[in-house]
Design an enzyme around this catalytic site. Sequence first.
Site: not given
Length: 315
Positions: A159-160
């Site tokens: 989850k960047s």
Amino acid sequence: MAVNQTEYIWMNGEMVRWQDAKIHILSHVIHYGSSVFEGMRVYKTKRGPAAFRLRDHTRRLFNSAKIYRMNIPYSMDQVDDAIMTLVGINRMEECYVRPLVYRGFGTFGVDPTHSPTEVAIAVWDWGKYLGPEALEKGVSVCVSSWTRPAPNTIPMMAKSAANYMNGQLIKIEALAHGYVEGIALDAYGHVSEGSGENIFVVRNGKIYTPPLEASILPGITRDSIMCLAEDLGFEVIEQNIPRELLYIADEVFFTGSAAEVTPISSVDQIQVGAGKIGPITKKLQQTFFQLIAGDYTDKYGWLTMVPKYNEVPVR
């Protein structure tokens, strides 16, 4: 959607005033998108505020950081404690929680390894992401012209912040064409997910959702709904979903920490089912909201009560 300011933000082990939570303009994250983050909610229950799947969100944060070789200078217990303390001192009965791990100011250039890894956590009051009426009426969506990245290009299981540039293009395009949200396909033309939500399709009483290899984020709300659906006796199938199944589905719905359980009323102006929340989506939505309110047995231990806090030292 506007952010409602609270009093404190946790930064690198200290509580700071909201307006004092700042980073340097040459921080690596600003120039190269080098951050990973989480999104989770604290819900108001009969026993007080409770964090939903706290450790699962923290574990995913650490997994995202590991993929990008970011060494978080705190343990998972310390991050959990920081979240709980922050919610408590901001006196939040319910809120959205945003932990963020980012590369700060150090050396410049693409190589991030000599920039410090820093951590911040913010909380604020955030209502229904796609609108309160969406929970019953559903939302109109389109299939986006933008696809999710192909395998081995950028890790979608992390989850960047960088991944959400793709999500922004999907969302902007959908809004520009009069839709509430967009659905992305993967590199092979299979249904992937929304700009920031996982997706489920109901057909002939069975519930389908794309697998991890369809370039999706392993959503925690997604996993929760899969567990609750099986508890309720529904068959849940992870498989590749062709685009056209969206058009002939009985029900389609989004899940996510922000979106929770939101039905989809139409796809590309083709009505889904009755054009509003369907019976299976409604049952899952009701069960989910009963659980987070404390009215449904929390057999998985997903709710963590937030302790009360008084005074906390502020920098």
